[in-house]
Design a protein around this motif. Structure first.
Motif, PDB file in Angstrom:
ATOM      1  N   ALA A   1       0.447 -13.774  -9.876  1.00  0.00           N
ATOM      2  CA  ALA A   1       0.489 -12.627 -10.790  1.00  0.00           C
ATOM      3  C   ALA A   1      -0.785 -12.498 -11.615  1.00  0.00           C
ATOM      4  O   ALA A   1      -1.288 -11.386 -11.838  1.00  0.00           O
ATOM      5  CB  ALA A   1       1.707 -12.738 -11.705  1.00  0.00           C
TER       6      ALA A   1
ATOM      7  N   ILE B   1      -3.934 -10.617  -9.877  1.00  0.00           N
ATOM      8  CA  ILE B   1      -3.896  -9.228  -9.417  1.00  0.00           C
ATOM      9  C   ILE B   1      -4.960  -8.375 -10.109  1.00  0.00           C
ATOM     10  O   ILE B   1      -5.615  -7.541  -9.475  1.00  0.00           O
ATOM     11  CB  ILE B   1      -2.484  -8.634  -9.615  1.00  0.00           C
ATOM     12  CG1 ILE B   1      -1.513  -9.312  -8.635  1.00  0.00           C
ATOM     13  CG2 ILE B   1      -2.494  -7.121  -9.403  1.00  0.00           C
ATOM     14  CD1 ILE B   1      -0.073  -8.890  -8.786  1.00  0.00           C
TER      15      ILE B   1
ATOM     16  N   ARG C   1      -5.854  -3.302  -6.054  1.00  0.00           N
ATOM     17  CA  ARG C   1      -5.097  -3.293  -7.317  1.00  0.00           C
ATOM     18  C   ARG C   1      -4.863  -1.889  -7.845  1.00  0.00           C
ATOM     19  O   ARG C   1      -3.870  -1.641  -8.543  1.00  0.00           O
ATOM     20  CB  ARG C   1      -5.788  -4.137  -8.371  1.00  0.00           C
ATOM     21  CG  ARG C   1      -7.167  -3.653  -8.776  1.00  0.00           C
ATOM     22  CD  ARG C   1      -7.767  -4.539  -9.876  1.00  0.00           C
ATOM     23  NE  ARG C   1      -9.196  -4.336 -10.014  1.00  0.00           N
ATOM     24  CZ  ARG C   1      -9.766  -3.334 -10.671  1.00  0.00           C
ATOM     25  NH1 ARG C   1      -8.987  -2.426 -11.274  1.00  0.00           N
ATOM     26  NH2 ARG C   1     -11.084  -3.229 -10.744  1.00  0.00           N
TER      27      ARG C   1
ATOM     28  N   HIS D   1       2.019  -2.817  -6.268  1.00  0.00           N
ATOM     29  CA  HIS D   1       2.048  -4.151  -6.856  1.00  0.00           C
ATOM     30  C   HIS D   1       3.320  -4.902  -6.475  1.00  0.00           C
ATOM     31  O   HIS D   1       3.323  -6.136  -6.429  1.00  0.00           O
ATOM     32  CB  HIS D   1       1.912  -4.061  -8.378  1.00  0.00           C
ATOM     33  CG  HIS D   1       0.506  -3.768  -8.822  1.00  0.00           C
ATOM     34  ND1 HIS D   1       0.017  -4.161 -10.047  1.00  0.00           N
ATOM     35  CD2 HIS D   1      -0.518  -3.133  -8.195  1.00  0.00           C
ATOM     36  CE1 HIS D   1      -1.249  -3.784 -10.165  1.00  0.00           C
ATOM     37  NE2 HIS D   1      -1.586  -3.144  -9.054  1.00  0.00           N
TER      38      HIS D   1
ATOM     39  N   ASP E   1       2.711  -9.021  -5.843  1.00  0.00           N
ATOM     40  CA  ASP E   1       2.984 -10.017  -6.875  1.00  0.00           C
ATOM     41  C   ASP E   1       3.952 -11.092  -6.378  1.00  0.00           C
ATOM     42  O   ASP E   1       5.147 -10.857  -6.207  1.00  0.00           O
ATOM     43  CB  ASP E   1       3.561  -9.315  -8.108  1.00  0.00           C
ATOM     44  CG  ASP E   1       3.680 -10.226  -9.310  1.00  0.00           C
ATOM     45  OD1 ASP E   1       3.585 -11.458  -9.149  1.00  0.00           O
ATOM     46  OD2 ASP E   1       3.876  -9.702 -10.423  1.00  0.00           O
TER      47      ASP E   1
ATOM     48  N   GLY F   1       2.273 -17.568  -6.808  1.00  0.00           N
ATOM     49  CA  GLY F   1       2.232 -16.844  -5.544  1.00  0.00           C
ATOM     50  C   GLY F   1       3.248 -17.297  -4.524  1.00  0.00           C
ATOM     51  O   GLY F   1       3.304 -16.752  -3.419  1.00  0.00           O
TER      52      GLY F   1
END
Length: 285
Positions: free
Chosen positions: A196, A199, A207, A212, A216, A221
């Protein structure tokens, strides 16, 4: 102005903006703006372009120069020989992901027929459709939580002519699977795997434009790998196969998650020699 002159002007401006593959991008933008197939462009490129085509080209070019990905501008992208519909509701299929598809197809062809294939976090459906299309006699289920992504996947099922072999079902990969799904011989998944906190540092084309929700993967991850492996392993038959795409440096951790959940562990590298796929066979119930 001819189509050829429009094309050369696009090439020049894209090149000056530092966009790679400017000749390919110029052709695709021009074909989209002028509503030409690639064949029509090559055949009619010396013909006079209508004013409306020039205006449409300029609009698309400005959007591209602002960072919007080519695939979202054209509305389609090629993956493993399939021309698929894409939209900002789904990730753009990457060449790296073809490593997963190719491996799953190779192993899937060894399975008893008819093989049942499940693709989680399906997005455009690129993985599940390519595997089902190339494993004779197989049937596929494509699952995603996003209704908008599922709509894109359903359109791609029709584009690929696989309506009689593939269904799309809304399901949350982080929750227990619906019982009515039954069991499968092979499960593929390209889950969200970007930490997170990383990003915000991704390229603007990612991005700023890609969903997203599909990027995410939680603090480290790895959230989706943990939850999918633990909660969905029982949809696989004994000896069933599970294939994950992984991010750079994640292969060892994802392999450990598979091993903890009763899978053998294998890795496969992409064309850049990065461990891109972690996969295994279910060894126990």
């Amino acid at each position: 102005m001819t189509y050829q002159e429009l094309y050369h002007g696009l090439c020049t401006r894209l090149h000056r903006a530092g966009i790679e593959n400017e000749t390919l991008e110029a052709r695709e933008l021009l074909c989209k703006a002028a509503r030409l197939s690639r064949e029509q462009f090559f055949r009619d490129r010396m013909g006079e372009a209508p004013a409306a085509a020039g205006e449409a080209v300029e609009e698309l070019l400005q959007r591209r120069l602002s960072g919007e990905p080519l695939a979202y501008l054209t509305g389609e992208w090629e993956f493993y020989g399939l021309t698929l519909r894409v939209s900002p509701s789904v990730l753009i299929p990457r060449i790296d992901t073809e490593v997963l598809a190719d491996l799953a197809i190779t192993e899937g062809r060894k399975l008893p027929k008819p093989a049942r294939i499940l693709d989680l976090c399906t997005g455009s459906g690129c993985i599940g459709l390519s595997v089902t299309a190339h494993v004779p006699g197989s049937e596929g289920i494509l699952c995603d939580l996003s209704p908008d992504a599922l709509a894109v996947a359903e359109e791609n099922v029709r584009r690929c002519g696989l309506e009689d072999r593939v269904r799309c079902i809304r399901a949350d990969a982080r929750q227990r699977p619906p019982e009515e799904l039954g069991q499968f011989d092979l499960l593929t998944c390209n889950p969200p795997y970007i930490p997170a906190g990383d990003i915000a540092g991704l390229d603007l084309t990612v991005r700023g434009f890609e969903p997203h929700m599909a990027l995410d993967g939680g603090a480290d991850g790895l959230d989706f790998y943990r939850e999918i492996t633990a909660q969905w392993k029982n949809v696989l038959k004994p000896g069933g196969l599970l294939f994950y795409e992984v991010g750079i440096g994640q292969a060892e951790d994802v392999g450990a998650i598979l091993a903890e959940n009763g899978f053998s562990v294998h890795t496969c590298r992409d064309t850049q020699d990065i461990a891109r796929v972690v996969w295994g066979r279910k060894l126990q119930d």
